[in-house]
Write an enzyme that holds these catalytic residues in place. Structure first.
Site, mmCIF file in Angstrom:
data_model
loop_
_atom_site.group_PDB
_atom_site.id
_atom_site.type_symbol
_atom_site.label_atom_id
_atom_site.label_comp_id
_atom_site.label_asym_id
_atom_site.label_seq_id
_atom_site.Cartn_x
_atom_site.Cartn_y
_atom_site.Cartn_z
ATOM 1 N N GLU A 119 6.053 -9.505 0.489
ATOM 2 C CA GLU A 119 6.444 -8.534 -0.527
ATOM 3 C C GLU A 119 7.783 -7.899 -0.147
ATOM 4 O O GLU A 119 8.238 -8.000 1.001
ATOM 5 C CB GLU A 119 5.340 -7.462 -0.641
ATOM 6 C CG GLU A 119 5.567 -6.386 -1.699
ATOM 7 C CD GLU A 119 5.746 -6.942 -3.097
ATOM 8 O OE1 GLU A 119 6.863 -7.447 -3.392
ATOM 9 O OE2 GLU A 119 4.803 -6.870 -3.896
ATOM 10 N N GLN A 130 2.930 -0.804 -0.985
ATOM 11 C CA GLN A 130 2.427 -1.599 0.134
ATOM 12 C C GLN A 130 3.542 -2.236 0.956
ATOM 13 O O GLN A 130 3.590 -2.096 2.174
ATOM 14 C CB GLN A 130 1.474 -2.696 -0.377
ATOM 15 C CG GLN A 130 0.221 -2.113 -0.995
ATOM 16 C CD GLN A 130 -0.792 -3.172 -1.373
ATOM 17 O OE1 GLN A 130 -1.870 -3.221 -0.815
ATOM 18 N NE2 GLN A 130 -0.451 -4.012 -2.330
ATOM 19 N N ARG A 141 10.283 10.310 -6.285
ATOM 20 C CA ARG A 141 10.712 11.697 -6.084
ATOM 21 C C ARG A 141 11.458 11.864 -4.760
ATOM 22 O O ARG A 141 12.475 12.543 -4.691
ATOM 23 C CB ARG A 141 9.491 12.619 -6.137
ATOM 24 C CG ARG A 141 9.819 14.103 -6.120
ATOM 25 C CD ARG A 141 8.606 14.953 -6.425
ATOM 26 N NE ARG A 141 7.553 14.817 -5.427
ATOM 27 C CZ ARG A 141 6.394 14.196 -5.630
ATOM 28 N NH1 ARG A 141 6.132 13.650 -6.807
ATOM 29 N NH2 ARG A 141 5.493 14.110 -4.667
ATOM 30 N N HIS A 198 -1.742 -12.159 -4.692
ATOM 31 C CA HIS A 198 -2.962 -11.878 -3.937
ATOM 32 C C HIS A 198 -3.972 -11.069 -4.759
ATOM 33 O O HIS A 198 -3.628 -10.462 -5.779
ATOM 34 C CB HIS A 198 -2.614 -11.109 -2.659
ATOM 35 C CG HIS A 198 -1.953 -9.786 -2.932
ATOM 36 N ND1 HIS A 198 -2.650 -8.663 -3.314
ATOM 37 C CD2 HIS A 198 -0.652 -9.415 -2.887
ATOM 38 C CE1 HIS A 198 -1.816 -7.656 -3.486
ATOM 39 N NE2 HIS A 198 -0.589 -8.083 -3.245
#
Length: 199
Positions: free
Chosen positions: A81, A20, A97, A8
């Site tokens: 995704e 995302q 983290r 995309h």
């Protein structure tokens, strides 16, 4: 059978480096312009079908292509995704983290690789001559390449990665091609493809 995997266009979260996943972040102004450039480049090339992730950043990239090429679109969650669960929306460094040992409930890279492997296998179960587009996401394109033996390939917004299925096997013919953005085309060693010839 030729399969063109297209990432995309750009989103604001791409720019800021946020994860995302399945969060439905739209194309930004640059992303919409990239999609239009890609669509104009592909105009005149015959495609049999566009299979698109149902997330808007991929689906609207597909719609731009469909408007120029007249190709029908079907949507599927199988081209989404990688799902990052609680890490979605975090900066990538923050994700590393906060979740050094993995994200609870999220998909793993191996999960995505299996998902795209199954999709591609189903797609070619009854191979039909011609060319199709998979409008999807960077993580999915990289997962497909991992399945075919290539690791950690860069996949840019609106880039084209091409597979050819013939003789019962997949072959990579182009990776991260962005001729519509006037950047060099990266080809795997030993492959042959000039994407400008619409091969």
């Amino acid at each position: 059978m030729d399969i063109w995997l297209i990432r995309h266009g750009e989103t604001d979260w791409n720019v800021s480096g946020r994860v995302q996943g399945w969060t439905d972040i739209p194309l930004n102004q640059t992303g919409r312009a990239q999609a239009q450039k890609l669509a104009s480049y592909l105009e005149g090339i015959p495609f049999r079908q566009i299979y698109a992730s149902d997330l808007s950043r991929a689906l609207n990239t597909a719609r731009a292509i469909a408007e120029k090429t007249g190709t029908p679109i079907s949507t599927t969650r199988r081209l989404r995704e990688q799902y990052f669960g609680q890490a979605e929306g975090l900066l990538r460094e923050e994700k590393e983290r906060r979740f050094p040992n993995g994200i609870p409930g999220a998909e793993t890279p191996q999960d995505v690789e299996e998902r795209i492997r199954q999709f591609l296998t189903d797609l070619v179960a009854t191979p039909v001559p011609g060319r199709v587009i998979l409008a999807t996401h960077g993580g999915v394109v990289r997962a497909a390449l991992r399945w075919l033996g290539l690791q950690n390939e860069p996949i840019d917004n609106t880039s084209i990665t091409c597979l050819k299925y013939e003789g019962g096997a997949f072959r990579i013919t182009a990776i991260n091609a962005t001729p519509h953005l006037s950047t060099p085309i990266s080809l795997p060693t030993g492959s042959r493809m000039d994407i400008s010839q619409h091969g």
